[in-house]
Design an enzyme around this catalytic site. Structure first.
Site, PDB file in Angstrom:
ATOM      1  N   SER A   1      83.521-114.335   1.865  1.00 55.46           N
ATOM      2  CA  SER A   1      82.105-114.609   1.553  1.00 55.46           C
ATOM      3  C   SER A   1      81.917-115.238   0.307  1.00 55.46           C
ATOM      4  O   SER A   1      82.710-115.539  -0.511  1.00 55.46           O
ATOM      5  CB  SER A   1      81.406-113.224   1.771  1.00 55.46           C
ATOM      6  N   ASN A   2      80.720-114.859  -0.255  1.00 54.48           N
ATOM      7  CA  ASN A   2      80.408-115.388  -1.799  1.00 54.48           C
ATOM      8  C   ASN A   2      79.374-114.459  -2.196  1.00 54.48           C
ATOM      9  O   ASN A   2      78.822-113.299  -1.825  1.00 54.48           O
ATOM     10  CB  ASN A   2      79.785-116.738  -1.876  1.00 54.48           C
TER      11      ASN A   2
END
Ligand code: CTP
Length: 231
Positions: A26-27
């Site tokens: 993810s980020n």
């Protein structure tokens, strides 16, 4: 058609791409900018839907418009497509993961090897997909598309490149090289470019004030686009 008669689709937050039942890629996006834009749009538009990846539940408390939660970039694409209408404005403030694992393991990956190589495959680009749908369908030609870009350098060049490449009406660029702008913090520094050559450099502002300036620009852009389409 002015903003007050339009449906606004806002996306926000990250997407997550599972590796196995317990791990994902993810980020750092938190959804704060997208939520601020949905709030600002809610004051001016007919209908709002906020499509978001996994965000802190406090962000969505007492939200006065419809919200749709998704996990992966492909799910966000499907959710966006199912909300498209000829009168809609799409504001892509989300940070969809650009790649996903080639395959998700159905069981937890064990740490048996010294080195683990992950193979990733490119996710669809949501804005480019929607721009193509708009190009191919004349009934959707009045849809208004707004992108974001997070850049650390060469800001104007990359912004204008993405505006053209993704066939956008407006692009808002975050200078994420600064500690008081971009992911996680409550302030932002955004420059807004339009396909008509407008350029508006906003100062350091709260995300709330940045969002209301962006919605003002969208409102102006919609009027310009409408003027151009008139015979
Ligand atoms: N975006 C999208 N679909 C993706 C990735 C990004 O629609 N799969 C949108 C984002 O929501 C944003 C815009 O595209 O509005 C630009 O995102 P950004 O991450 O800055 O650029 P990328 O196109 O992903 O390019 P790069 O990461 O190489 O800068």
């Amino acid at each position: 058609m002015p903003l007050r008669d339009r449906k606004v689709i806002v996306t926000g937050g990250p997407t997550v791409e599972p590796l196995d039942p317990v791990r994902f890629i993810s980020n750092r996006s938190t959804g704060k900018m997208g939520k601020a834009i949905a709030d600002a749009a809610h004051l001016k538009a007919r209908e709002i839907v906020f499509i978001h990846g996994p965000v802190h539940e406090s962000l969505l408390e007492n939200v006065p418009y419809r919200t749709v939660g998704i996990e992966s970039t492909v799910e966000m694409l499907d959710a966006v497509i199912s909300e498209l209408r000829p009168d809609c404005v799409l504001i892509m403030a989300a940070a969809p993961a650009d790649y996903r694992p080639v395959k998700k393991s159905s069981v937890k990956i064990k740490k048996s090897e010294e080195e683990l190589i992950l193979r990733l495959v490119k996710n669809p680009d949501i804005l480019m997909t929607v721009a193509e749908i708009r190009r191919k369908n004349s009934a959707l030609r009045n849809m208004f598309l707004v992108g974001f870009a997070a850049e650390t350098d060469n800001i104007e060049n990359y912004a204008l490149g993405k505006l053209a490449e993704k066939d956008l009406d407006v692009i808002c660029v975050n200078d994420v090289g600064r500690h008081d702008a971009g992911f996680g913090v409550d302030t932002n520094i955004v420059t807004i470019f339009s396909r008509w050559g407008d350029r508006l450099e906003l100062p350091l502002l709260s995300k709330k004030d940045t969002a209301s300036r962006i919605i003002d620009c969208v409102e102006e852009g919609i009027m310009k686009k409408t003027d151009k389409l008139l015979p």
